[in-house]
Design a protein around this motif. Sequence first.
Motif, PDB file in Angstrom:
ATOM      1  N   ASN A 152      17.775 -20.971  19.865  1.00  0.00           N
ATOM      2  CA  ASN A 152      18.327 -21.470  18.603  1.00  0.00           C
ATOM      3  C   ASN A 152      19.771 -21.017  18.417  1.00  0.00           C
ATOM      4  O   ASN A 152      20.625 -21.784  17.939  1.00  0.00           O
ATOM      5  CB  ASN A 152      17.475 -20.988  17.426  1.00  0.00           C
ATOM      6  CG  ASN A 152      16.085 -21.573  17.442  1.00  0.00           C
ATOM      7  OD1 ASN A 152      15.779 -22.456  18.237  1.00  0.00           O
ATOM      8  ND2 ASN A 152      15.231 -21.083  16.571  1.00  0.00           N
ATOM      9  N   SER A 153      20.041 -19.766  18.768  1.00  0.00           N
ATOM     10  CA  SER A 153      21.410 -19.271  18.662  1.00  0.00           C
ATOM     11  C   SER A 153      22.351 -20.103  19.529  1.00  0.00           C
ATOM     12  O   SER A 153      23.439 -20.497  19.092  1.00  0.00           O
ATOM     13  CB  SER A 153      21.456 -17.801  19.088  1.00  0.00           C
ATOM     14  OG  SER A 153      22.788 -17.333  19.143  1.00  0.00           O
ATOM     15  N   SER A 154      21.928 -20.393  20.738  1.00  0.00           N
ATOM     16  CA  SER A 154      22.745 -21.227  21.631  1.00  0.00           C
ATOM     17  C   SER A 154      22.914 -22.630  21.073  1.00  0.00           C
ATOM     18  O   SER A 154      23.985 -23.237  21.183  1.00  0.00           O
ATOM     19  CB  SER A 154      22.104 -21.284  23.020  1.00  0.00           C
ATOM     20  OG  SER A 154      22.043 -19.999  23.607  1.00  0.00           O
ATOM     21  N   ALA A 155      21.852 -23.165  20.462  1.00  0.00           N
ATOM     22  CA  ALA A 155      21.918 -24.512  19.886  1.00  0.00           C
ATOM     23  C   ALA A 155      22.962 -24.567  18.777  1.00  0.00           C
ATOM     24  O   ALA A 155      23.705 -25.554  18.653  1.00  0.00           O
ATOM     25  CB  ALA A 155      20.550 -24.919  19.353  1.00  0.00           C
ATOM     26  N   GLU A 156      23.031 -23.525  17.958  1.00  0.00           N
ATOM     27  CA  GLU A 156      24.018 -23.502  16.878  1.00  0.00           C
ATOM     28  C   GLU A 156      25.432 -23.458  17.433  1.00  0.00           C
ATOM     29  O   GLU A 156      26.347 -24.089  16.905  1.00  0.00           O
ATOM     30  CB  GLU A 156      23.762 -22.295  15.970  1.00  0.00           C
ATOM     31  CG  GLU A 156      22.437 -22.341  15.215  1.00  0.00           C
ATOM     32  CD  GLU A 156      22.388 -23.447  14.177  1.00  0.00           C
ATOM     33  OE1 GLU A 156      23.458 -23.831  13.649  1.00  0.00           O
ATOM     34  OE2 GLU A 156      21.280 -23.933  13.891  1.00  0.00           O
ATOM     35  N   LEU A 157      25.627 -22.722  18.516  1.00  0.00           N
ATOM     36  CA  LEU A 157      26.956 -22.657  19.117  1.00  0.00           C
ATOM     37  C   LEU A 157      27.360 -23.994  19.722  1.00  0.00           C
ATOM     38  O   LEU A 157      28.519 -24.411  19.634  1.00  0.00           O
ATOM     39  CB  LEU A 157      26.987 -21.567  20.193  1.00  0.00           C
ATOM     40  CG  LEU A 157      26.860 -20.129  19.692  1.00  0.00           C
ATOM     41  CD1 LEU A 157      26.872 -19.161  20.866  1.00  0.00           C
ATOM     42  CD2 LEU A 157      27.983 -19.789  18.713  1.00  0.00           C
ATOM     43  N   ARG A 158      26.399 -24.700  20.319  1.00  0.00           N
ATOM     44  CA  ARG A 158      26.715 -26.017  20.879  1.00  0.00           C
ATOM     45  C   ARG A 158      27.069 -27.000  19.771  1.00  0.00           C
ATOM     46  O   ARG A 158      28.009 -27.803  19.909  1.00  0.00           O
ATOM     47  CB  ARG A 158      25.543 -26.527  21.711  1.00  0.00           C
ATOM     48  CG  ARG A 158      25.376 -25.817  23.047  1.00  0.00           C
ATOM     49  CD  ARG A 158      24.368 -26.500  23.935  1.00  0.00           C
ATOM     50  NE  ARG A 158      23.018 -26.355  23.435  1.00  0.00           N
ATOM     51  CZ  ARG A 158      22.185 -25.388  23.797  1.00  0.00           C
ATOM     52  NH1 ARG A 158      22.587 -24.465  24.659  1.00  0.00           N
ATOM     53  NH2 ARG A 158      20.963 -25.328  23.316  1.00  0.00           N
ATOM     54  N   ALA A 159      26.331 -26.933  18.663  1.00  0.00           N
ATOM     55  CA  ALA A 159      26.636 -27.818  17.537  1.00  0.00           C
ATOM     56  C   ALA A 159      28.017 -27.489  16.965  1.00  0.00           C
ATOM     57  O   ALA A 159      28.793 -28.392  16.612  1.00  0.00           O
ATOM     58  CB  ALA A 159      25.563 -27.673  16.457  1.00  0.00           C
ATOM     59  N   LYS A 160      28.322 -26.200  16.859  1.00  0.00           N
ATOM     60  CA  LYS A 160      29.641 -25.789  16.370  1.00  0.00           C
ATOM     61  C   LYS A 160      30.745 -26.346  17.265  1.00  0.00           C
ATOM     62  O   LYS A 160      31.774 -26.831  16.779  1.00  0.00           O
ATOM     63  CB  LYS A 160      29.715 -24.258  16.316  1.00  0.00           C
ATOM     64  CG  LYS A 160      31.080 -23.737  15.887  1.00  0.00           C
ATOM     65  CD  LYS A 160      31.184 -22.232  16.055  1.00  0.00           C
ATOM     66  CE  LYS A 160      32.600 -21.753  15.766  1.00  0.00           C
ATOM     67  NZ  LYS A 160      32.808 -20.331  16.064  1.00  0.00           N
ATOM     68  N   LEU A 161      30.540 -26.295  18.563  1.00  0.00           N
ATOM     69  CA  LEU A 161      31.535 -26.799  19.507  1.00  0.00           C
ATOM     70  C   LEU A 161      31.775 -28.293  19.307  1.00  0.00           C
ATOM     71  O   LEU A 161      32.925 -28.759  19.322  1.00  0.00           O
ATOM     72  CB  LEU A 161      31.077 -26.516  20.938  1.00  0.00           C
ATOM     73  CG  LEU A 161      32.001 -26.996  22.056  1.00  0.00           C
ATOM     74  CD1 LEU A 161      33.362 -26.320  21.959  1.00  0.00           C
ATOM     75  CD2 LEU A 161      31.371 -26.732  23.414  1.00  0.00           C
ATOM     76  N   ILE A 162      30.689 -29.062  19.107  1.00  0.00           N
ATOM     77  CA  ILE A 162      30.848 -30.503  18.879  1.00  0.00           C
ATOM     78  C   ILE A 162      31.656 -30.758  17.621  1.00  0.00           C
ATOM     79  O   ILE A 162      32.555 -31.609  17.594  1.00  0.00           O
ATOM     80  CB  ILE A 162      29.470 -31.187  18.783  1.00  0.00           C
ATOM     81  CG1 ILE A 162      28.693 -31.036  20.089  1.00  0.00           C
ATOM     82  CG2 ILE A 162      29.641 -32.670  18.438  1.00  0.00           C
ATOM     83  CD1 ILE A 162      29.337 -31.670  21.283  1.00  0.00           C
ATOM     84  N   TYR A 163      31.359 -30.014  16.546  1.00  0.00           N
ATOM     85  CA  TYR A 163      32.108 -30.200  15.293  1.00  0.00           C
ATOM     86  C   TYR A 163      33.580 -29.837  15.477  1.00  0.00           C
ATOM     87  O   TYR A 163      34.467 -30.498  14.913  1.00  0.00           O
ATOM     88  CB  TYR A 163      31.491 -29.360  14.177  1.00  0.00           C
ATOM     89  CG  TYR A 163      30.283 -30.003  13.546  1.00  0.00           C
ATOM     90  CD1 TYR A 163      30.316 -31.318  13.091  1.00  0.00           C
ATOM     91  CD2 TYR A 163      29.087 -29.300  13.399  1.00  0.00           C
ATOM     92  CE1 TYR A 163      29.210 -31.916  12.519  1.00  0.00           C
ATOM     93  CE2 TYR A 163      27.968 -29.887  12.828  1.00  0.00           C
ATOM     94  CZ  TYR A 163      28.035 -31.194  12.386  1.00  0.00           C
ATOM     95  OH  TYR A 163      26.940 -31.789  11.828  1.00  0.00           O
ATOM     96  N   GLU A 164      33.866 -28.803  16.239  1.00  0.00           N
ATOM     97  CA  GLU A 164      35.259 -28.438  16.487  1.00  0.00           C
ATOM     98  C   GLU A 164      35.990 -29.562  17.220  1.00  0.00           C
ATOM     99  O   GLU A 164      37.163 -29.845  16.938  1.00  0.00           O
ATOM    100  CB  GLU A 164      35.320 -27.139  17.297  1.00  0.00           C
ATOM    101  CG  GLU A 164      34.927 -25.904  16.488  1.00  0.00           C
ATOM    102  CD  GLU A 164      34.912 -24.635  17.318  1.00  0.00           C
ATOM    103  OE1 GLU A 164      34.874 -24.740  18.569  1.00  0.00           O
ATOM    104  OE2 GLU A 164      34.923 -23.539  16.735  1.00  0.00           O
ATOM    105  N   ARG A 165      35.305 -30.209  18.151  1.00  0.00           N
ATOM    106  CA  ARG A 165      35.928 -31.310  18.877  1.00  0.00           C
ATOM    107  C   ARG A 165      36.065 -32.547  17.998  1.00  0.00           C
ATOM    108  O   ARG A 165      37.048 -33.296  18.108  1.00  0.00           O
ATOM    109  CB  ARG A 165      35.105 -31.627  20.132  1.00  0.00           C
ATOM    110  CG  ARG A 165      35.223 -30.523  21.187  1.00  0.00           C
ATOM    111  CD  ARG A 165      34.259 -30.697  22.336  1.00  0.00           C
ATOM    112  NE  ARG A 165      34.500 -29.696  23.378  1.00  0.00           N
ATOM    113  CZ  ARG A 165      33.702 -29.478  24.407  1.00  0.00           C
ATOM    114  NH1 ARG A 165      32.592 -30.199  24.551  1.00  0.00           N
ATOM    115  NH2 ARG A 165      33.984 -28.558  25.300  1.00  0.00           N
ATOM    116  N   LEU A 166      35.094 -32.760  17.101  1.00  0.00           N
ATOM    117  CA  LEU A 166      35.194 -33.893  16.181  1.00  0.00           C
ATOM    118  C   LEU A 166      36.373 -33.724  15.228  1.00  0.00           C
ATOM    119  O   LEU A 166      37.009 -34.714  14.841  1.00  0.00           O
ATOM    120  CB  LEU A 166      33.891 -34.037  15.387  1.00  0.00           C
ATOM    121  CG  LEU A 166      32.706 -34.633  16.145  1.00  0.00           C
ATOM    122  CD1 LEU A 166      31.412 -34.485  15.344  1.00  0.00           C
ATOM    123  CD2 LEU A 166      32.954 -36.106  16.465  1.00  0.00           C
TER     124      LEU A 166
END
Length: 276
Positions: A130-144
Amino acid sequence: MFKHIKDMEYTVRVDRPDPRFANLLLEQFGGPHGELKAAMQYFSQAVGCNDPKLRDMLQDIAAEELSHFEMVGECIAMLLGPTDNVSRDFSAIHMALLPAGPIITNSMGAPWTAAYIETTGDLYTDLASNSSAELRAKLIYERLLQQTDDAGVKDMIRFLLSREESHNFSFLQALETLKGTGTDANFRDTEFTKKYMNLSTGAGDARGPWNQGNGIQYEENPNEKYGGPAAYGQDLGADSKGEIGPGYSDSTRNNPQYTQPKAPTPNVAGQEKPVH
C-alpha cells in the motif's frame, strides 16, 4: 454502511474545458495506480484483517479513496465540456461516444481490472504494498501537474497529491508496529540470508548499505563459489530428508567452473562429531 454525502471532500473547479487533459486524467480514474484501484485494494484488505486497529485504518483510507475517485470523475466530466455536439477531431472522442463522461479505463483505453488489486492476507506485506501504491499514485499526479495550466485543476491535483503523501505516511507508521511479524519475521535464517551476490562484470561495482555492513557478506564470485547445489546445513536427524537427494552429482553440467568440494573424511570410531 455507506451514505451519499452530497458535499464532496474537496470542491473541484475547472477554468475551461480541456478534453486532452481529461483523457490523461483517466489514468487516476481507471488506471492501475488510480483511485478506484486504491479503494478496492484497501477495502479488500480490511475485510480479511483481524487486527481491529489496522482494519479501521484500512477502511478509513479506502473510504477516502472513493471520495477521490468521485473528485477525479467530476473533474474529467467538467474538462470534457458539452459532449452533445463535438467535432471530429475531439481529443477524447471515446468518452463523447460512450458515456458522455469518464469511463473506467486508463489514459490509453485499457479497462480497469481486478488484477490491479494486491492483497495477500499478510499485514506486513499488504501495508508495504500500500505504501508503494501511494508513492506510485503521487508520481502520476506530479507528472499530470506538468500537463495542465488550469489553476483549478492544478489545485485539485495538489490536494490529491498531498493526501497520497498522508496515506503513505500512515501505512509506513503502521508498518513499524508490525516489525518482526508476518513476512518481516526472520523465519529462515541460513548462511544465504545476508549474502549479497555480485553478479556484475567489469569495473564500477557499487558498494553501500545494501551490500555491506549489517552482517552482510559480499560474494565477489558467487557463480564460482555456489555453482553447485546450495547446501543449507546439516539435517536435523539421520533419517530426515535433505534439500537434495543423495547421489546428486550433476554439478558441472550447468556450471563448468564449479569445483565439487572434497568429500568429508569418514568419522573414526569413537571420534564421531555430534549432530546439530
